[in-house]
Design a protein around this motif. Structure first.
Motif, mmCIF file in Angstrom:
data_model
loop_
_atom_site.group_PDB
_atom_site.id
_atom_site.type_symbol
_atom_site.label_atom_id
_atom_site.label_comp_id
_atom_site.label_asym_id
_atom_site.label_seq_id
_atom_site.Cartn_x
_atom_site.Cartn_y
_atom_site.Cartn_z
ATOM 1 N N PRO A 1 0.824 -1.200 0.000
ATOM 2 C CA PRO A 1 0.000 0.000 0.000
ATOM 3 C C PRO A 1 0.866 1.261 0.000
ATOM 4 O O PRO A 1 1.911 1.312 0.629
ATOM 5 N N GLN A 2 0.418 2.287 -0.700
ATOM 6 C CA GLN A 2 1.093 3.568 -0.664
ATOM 7 C C GLN A 2 0.501 4.389 0.483
ATOM 8 O O GLN A 2 -0.504 4.020 1.082
ATOM 9 N N VAL A 3 1.161 5.517 0.772
ATOM 10 C CA VAL A 3 0.692 6.344 1.881
ATOM 11 C C VAL A 3 -0.731 6.820 1.629
ATOM 12 O O VAL A 3 -1.538 6.914 2.558
ATOM 13 N N ASP A 4 -1.067 7.114 0.379
ATOM 14 C CA ASP A 4 -2.426 7.582 0.110
ATOM 15 C C ASP A 4 -3.459 6.478 0.340
ATOM 16 O O ASP A 4 -4.641 6.761 0.565
ATOM 17 N N THR A 5 -3.029 5.204 0.331
ATOM 18 C CA THR A 5 -3.946 4.102 0.615
ATOM 19 C C THR A 5 -4.368 4.127 2.078
ATOM 20 O O THR A 5 -5.557 3.972 2.393
ATOM 21 N N VAL A 6 -3.399 4.299 2.983
ATOM 22 C CA VAL A 6 -3.769 4.369 4.395
ATOM 23 C C VAL A 6 -4.550 5.650 4.681
ATOM 24 O O VAL A 6 -5.421 5.678 5.553
ATOM 25 N N ALA A 7 -4.279 6.711 3.932
ATOM 26 C CA ALA A 7 -5.055 7.944 4.095
ATOM 27 C C ALA A 7 -6.518 7.700 3.742
ATOM 28 O O ALA A 7 -7.425 8.217 4.415
ATOM 29 N N ARG A 8 -6.762 6.914 2.712
ATOM 30 C CA ARG A 8 -8.150 6.605 2.350
ATOM 31 C C ARG A 8 -8.848 5.836 3.464
ATOM 32 O O ARG A 8 -10.043 6.047 3.726
ATOM 33 N N ARG A 9 -8.137 4.945 4.111
ATOM 34 C CA ARG A 9 -8.731 4.212 5.226
ATOM 35 C C ARG A 9 -9.077 5.156 6.372
ATOM 36 O O ARG A 9 -10.115 4.990 7.033
ATOM 37 N N MET A 10 -8.242 6.144 6.606
ATOM 38 C CA MET A 10 -8.547 7.127 7.649
ATOM 39 C C MET A 10 -9.753 7.983 7.276
ATOM 40 O O MET A 10 -10.565 8.351 8.136
ATOM 41 N N ARG A 11 -9.891 8.314 5.996
ATOM 42 C CA ARG A 11 -11.059 9.079 5.567
ATOM 43 C C ARG A 11 -12.338 8.283 5.802
ATOM 44 O O ARG A 11 -13.377 8.842 6.166
ATOM 45 N N ALA A 12 -12.275 6.987 5.587
ATOM 46 C CA ALA A 12 -13.446 6.141 5.825
ATOM 47 C C ALA A 12 -13.824 6.165 7.302
ATOM 48 O O ALA A 12 -15.011 6.215 7.649
ATOM 49 N N LEU A 13 -12.840 6.151 8.181
ATOM 50 C CA LEU A 13 -13.118 6.253 9.614
ATOM 51 C C LEU A 13 -13.712 7.619 9.946
ATOM 52 O O LEU A 13 -14.630 7.733 10.767
ATOM 53 N N HIS A 14 -13.187 8.656 9.311
ATOM 54 C CA HIS A 14 -13.676 10.014 9.534
ATOM 55 C C HIS A 14 -15.156 10.120 9.196
ATOM 56 O O HIS A 14 -15.925 10.800 9.896
ATOM 57 N N ALA A 15 -15.559 9.441 8.152
ATOM 58 C CA ALA A 15 -16.965 9.478 7.743
ATOM 59 C C ALA A 15 -17.840 8.650 8.683
ATOM 60 O O ALA A 15 -19.043 8.907 8.796
ATOM 61 N N ARG A 16 -17.255 7.675 9.350
ATOM 62 C CA ARG A 16 -18.041 6.764 10.197
ATOM 63 C C ARG A 16 -18.281 7.322 11.593
ATOM 64 O O ARG A 16 -19.340 7.092 12.183
ATOM 65 N N TRP A 17 -17.307 8.041 12.158
ATOM 66 C CA TRP A 17 -17.388 8.451 13.555
ATOM 67 C C TRP A 17 -17.958 9.858 13.697
ATOM 68 O O TRP A 17 -17.652 10.745 12.896
ATOM 69 N N PRO A 18 -18.741 10.110 14.752
ATOM 70 C CA PRO A 18 -19.211 11.482 15.018
ATOM 71 C C PRO A 18 -18.056 12.367 15.453
ATOM 72 O O PRO A 18 -17.090 11.896 16.075
ATOM 73 N N ALA A 19 -18.141 13.649 15.147
ATOM 74 C CA ALA A 19 -17.042 14.582 15.416
ATOM 75 C C ALA A 19 -16.578 14.602 16.873
ATOM 76 O O ALA A 19 -15.376 14.706 17.137
ATOM 77 N N PRO A 20 -17.487 14.533 17.883
ATOM 78 C CA PRO A 20 -17.021 14.616 19.271
ATOM 79 C C PRO A 20 -16.275 13.378 19.755
ATOM 80 O O PRO A 20 -15.651 13.416 20.826
ATOM 81 N N ASP A 21 -16.345 12.286 19.034
ATOM 82 C CA ASP A 21 -15.684 11.044 19.423
ATOM 83 C C ASP A 21 -14.177 11.292 19.548
ATOM 84 O O ASP A 21 -13.547 11.865 18.654
ATOM 85 N N GLY A 22 -13.600 10.838 20.663
ATOM 86 C CA GLY A 22 -12.182 11.080 20.889
ATOM 87 C C GLY A 22 -11.292 10.487 19.821
ATOM 88 O O GLY A 22 -10.281 11.085 19.428
ATOM 89 N N LEU A 23 -11.640 9.308 19.316
ATOM 90 C CA LEU A 23 -10.856 8.713 18.237
ATOM 91 C C LEU A 23 -11.009 9.513 16.950
ATOM 92 O O LEU A 23 -10.051 9.640 16.175
ATOM 93 N N ALA A 24 -12.200 10.060 16.737
ATOM 94 C CA ALA A 24 -12.411 10.901 15.550
ATOM 95 C C ALA A 24 -11.542 12.141 15.599
ATOM 96 O O ALA A 24 -11.027 12.598 14.569
#
Length: 241
Positions: A23-46
């Protein structure tokens, strides 16, 4: 599901996960974007994921743009490093217990008395204090080099990581009026330093590399590192109300 089973810990003895340098760095970035879309903003992990995503996207741009002398080594380090965090998130979603360094953030991620800046620093603390030394050793094994040969890329990746601290302080610190009320928070944030954490991570990586032929000692050191970083993370997440 209760998190009763411990997440299998990746150690410096085991090397990188199955994805290796694929995987390239942009691949792991895409996985993080998917998490960003899943979690509510106040969530500490978000909160942590948001600041880390920004830095990962910047790292991907610099790798692609030739900012690193050894693009392959920098990309490999960035991917292996990010995969530690992503592996923890994925395993925790399946009900496995996170490592000690990440456990406080998962436990307090929805606590109303913990402020966003604390969530961000606790995540950075876990990722740099524990995951980064392991990622350095894993990357060395992957590329067939020693830590000294990876030091330039480590330092340059570290320069990008400084953006984490800058964004945290610019965007997540409370305003001046609130800081006057919450002086303990100002003190708490000031006790943690990304630069000192990076220095400690490099020393830990060098020590783990020297212990590579002594797996029992390496595992013991990694366990102690995990516990110690987790203790700091728990202090960083002290609720303020």
């Amino acid at each position: 599901m209760a998190q009763t089973e411990q997440l299998p810990r990746r150690t410096a003895q085991e090397g990188p996960g199955p994805s290796g340098t694929g995987p390239q760095v942009d691949t792991v970035a895409r996985r993080m974007r998917a998490l960003h879309a899943r979690w509510p903003a106040p969530d500490g992990l978000a909160v942590f994921n948001g600041v880390y995503l920004t830095v990962t996207e910047e790292l991907a741009r610099r790798v692609a743009g030739g900012w690193f002398a050894d693009r392959r080594a920098a990309g490999a380090l960035g991917v292996v490093f990010a995969e530690h965090y992503l592996d923890v998130v994925e395993a925790a979603s399946e009900g496995l217990r996170p490592p000690a360094c990440w456990r406080p953030l998962f436990q307090f991620r929805r606590h109303p008395g913990v402020r966003p800046v604390q969530f961000a620093l606790a995540g950075i603390n876990a990722h740099i204090g524990h995951d980064l030394p392991l990622a350095v050793v894993e990357t060395c094994r992957l590329l067939g080099c020693r830590p000294a040969e990876l030091e330039d890329e480590f330092e340059r990746v570290g320069e990008v990581l400084v953006l984490l601290e800058e964004r945290v302080r610019e965007e997540l610190m409370p305003g001046p009026d609130l800081l006057q009320i919450a002086d303990p928070l100002t003190h708490l944030v000031g006790t943690w330093s990304l630069e000192r954490a990076r220095q400690a991570a490099w020393s830990a990586a060098r020590l783990l590399w020297e212990l590579r032929e002594l797996p029992e000692l390496a595992d013991e050191f990694t366990d102690r590192l995990d516990s110690g970083v987790g203790l700091v993370g728990r202090c960083l997440l002290t609720p303020w109300r």
